[in-house]
Write an enzyme that holds these catalytic residues in place. Structure first.
Site, PDB file in Angstrom:
ATOM      1  NE  ARG A  59       6.929   3.887   0.633  1.00  0.00           N
ATOM      2  CZ  ARG A  59       6.658   4.726   1.628  1.00  0.00           C
ATOM      3  NH1 ARG A  59       7.584   5.042   2.504  1.00  0.00           N
ATOM      4  NH2 ARG A  59       5.465   5.260   1.758  1.00  0.00           N
TER       5      ARG A  59
ATOM      6  CE  LYS B 156       3.174   3.081   3.207  1.00  0.00           C
ATOM      7  NZ  LYS B 156       3.293   3.162   4.650  1.00  0.00           N
TER       8      LYS B 156
ATOM      9  NE  ARG C 228      -5.421 -20.006   4.489  1.00  0.00           N
ATOM     10  CZ  ARG C 228      -4.605 -20.864   5.093  1.00  0.00           C
ATOM     11  NH1 ARG C 228      -4.685 -22.158   4.828  1.00  0.00           N
ATOM     12  NH2 ARG C 228      -3.698 -20.435   5.957  1.00  0.00           N
TER      13      ARG C 228
ATOM     14  CE1 TYR D 239       1.036  -0.271   4.423  1.00  0.00           C
ATOM     15  CE2 TYR D 239      -0.030   1.871   4.383  1.00  0.00           C
ATOM     16  CZ  TYR D 239       0.778   0.952   5.014  1.00  0.00           C
ATOM     17  OH  TYR D 239       1.332   1.265   6.236  1.00  0.00           O
TER      18      TYR D 239
ATOM     19  CD  GLU E 187       9.873   1.741  10.662  1.00  0.00           C
ATOM     20  OE1 GLU E 187       9.762   2.658   9.847  1.00  0.00           O
ATOM     21  OE2 GLU E 187       9.843   0.535  10.357  1.00  0.00           O
TER      22      GLU E 187
HETATM   23  N1  PDD Z   1       2.897   5.000   7.270  1.00  0.00           N
HETATM   24  N2  PDD Z   1       7.555   3.768   8.931  1.00  0.00           N
HETATM   25  C1  PDD Z   1       6.422   3.042   8.905  1.00  0.00           C
HETATM   26  C2  PDD Z   1       6.415   1.714   9.587  1.00  0.00           C
HETATM   27  C3  PDD Z   1       5.273   3.534   8.233  1.00  0.00           C
HETATM   28  O1  PDD Z   1       4.152   2.805   8.200  1.00  0.00           O
HETATM   29  C4  PDD Z   1       5.336   4.810   7.611  1.00  0.00           C
HETATM   30  C5  PDD Z   1       4.170   5.388   6.859  1.00  0.00           C
HETATM   31  C6  PDD Z   1       6.544   5.533   7.691  1.00  0.00           C
HETATM   32  C7  PDD Z   1       6.702   6.874   7.030  1.00  0.00           C
HETATM   33  O2  PDD Z   1       6.745   6.769   5.629  1.00  0.00           O
HETATM   34  P1  PDD Z   1       6.220   7.947   4.695  1.00  0.00           P
HETATM   35  O3  PDD Z   1       6.985   9.160   5.101  1.00  0.00           O
HETATM   36  O4  PDD Z   1       6.540   7.510   3.340  1.00  0.00           O
HETATM   37  O5  PDD Z   1       4.748   8.078   4.977  1.00  0.00           O
HETATM   38  C8  PDD Z   1       7.633   4.965   8.332  1.00  0.00           C
HETATM   39  C9  PDD Z   1       1.713   5.478   6.584  1.00  0.00           C
HETATM   40  C10 PDD Z   1       1.565   6.942   6.657  1.00  0.00           C
HETATM   41  C11 PDD Z   1       0.505   4.712   7.098  1.00  0.00           C
HETATM   42  O6  PDD Z   1       0.659   3.522   7.294  1.00  0.00           O
HETATM   43  O7  PDD Z   1      -0.572   5.295   7.248  1.00  0.00           O
END
Ligand code: PDD
Length: 286
Positions: A52, A150, A101, A33, A182
């Protein structure tokens, strides 16, 4: 207002957009996503999110169902159809519905599932919370080891957010081998003697798109940046701390595990970076 969502080429009222129970996103969290912010009805940092997305798909051996130009058109259309002025576009691509599945991936020609929807968030840029800052707690990082992809498997980050809520604070910072990786859905930073410190990129953190832009602006403004792991104790002894993400932009962090960071109020470096980021991104918005 009922939203119009995009599903596999169709524009549908949200109540009519349906995905199969056999979808690999539903059964296996086999999907990726992106979240792109919208300011003034325009997309923020869009190219980074597109890059990304492509990388996440590649890492999972999935094709990219659309060109960058098509993704841009879809994002613009979902924003326009839902009259979003400030908010975000959520995009998800899964490996689709193989009809059963199975741990084995379906044949490559299985159509992927593509979904886009919006969430309006008036006050995203002029967010009063940014004038107060977040308080965070630390939790062990128990996620899988490919956090650079992601994926939609967000259960542990969601549990960590609930732990923060239960502790009466705003977010959790993940800790692995004694260092912060993070936040639940954001990248983490501290500032010490004017130096911005954030963990270096690797498989253990998401390569934040906001992170890349903020570090570029920081370097352009002659601020010193050091990419290395830092500990919770270092964060507690720092002058400032903050996080970045597509939806929070730059958000000051004023407390870590109950200890005040610096003066316990948002610091000048975070405030300046937030201002630069929002200004520059508004100028470059598409
Ligand atoms: N999340 N680290 C994680 C684990 C994240 O899920 C996100 C973003 C970030 C920051 O990435 P970016 O600057 O590209 O948004 C770092 C999004 C916003 C979410 O899951 O809603």
């Amino acid at each position: 207002m009922s939203r119009i969502v995009h599903l596999n080429g169709d524009w549908l009222p949200e109540t009519e957009a349906k995905v199969s129970v056999f979808d690999r996103g539903f059964l296996m969290a086999d999907g990726v996503y992106e979240v792109t912010s919208v300011l003034d009805g325009k997309l923020i940092d869009f190219e980074g999110h597109c890059r990304r997305l492509d990388r996440s798909l590649q890492e999972l051996g999935m094709g990219n169902p659309h060109s960058d130009a098509e993704w841009l058109a879809l994002h613009r259309e979902v924003v326009a159809r839902n009259e979003v002025v400030e908010g975000m576009v959520y995009l998800q691509v899964t490996r689709g519905n193989p009809g059963d599945r199975d741990f084995v991936y379906p044949p490559a020609e299985t159509p992927q599932t593509v979904v886009l929807f919006t969430q309006s968030k008036p006050g995203l840029a002029d967010n009063p919370v940014a004038r107060v800052g977040w308080r965070v707690i630390s939790v062990p990082d128990l996620r899988w080891a490919r956090r650079d992809i992601k994926t939609v498997q967000l259960l542990y980050p969601s549990m960590a957010k609930m732990a923060a809520k239960a502790a009466g604070v705003d977010d959790s910072w993940f800790v692995e081998d004694g260092a912060v990786t993070e936040g639940t859905s954001n990248n983490a930073y501290i500032v010490k003697n004017g130096r911005i410190i954030t963990r270096q990129l690797g498989n253990d953190v998401l390569h934040g798109i906001t992170r890349a832009s903020v570090l570029r602006f920081a370097r352009e403004a002659q601020m010193e940046v050091e990419e290395r792991p830092f500990t919770i104790a270092e964060a507690q002894g720092a002058d400032e701390a903050f996080i970045t993400s597509a939806t929070a932009f730059v958000m000051p962090v004023i407390e870590v595990d109950g200890a005040r960071v610096g003066s316990g109020t948002p610091g000048p470096v975070s405030a300046r970076l937030r201002e630069i980021y929002i200004d520059e991104m508004r100028k470059a918005a598409q």
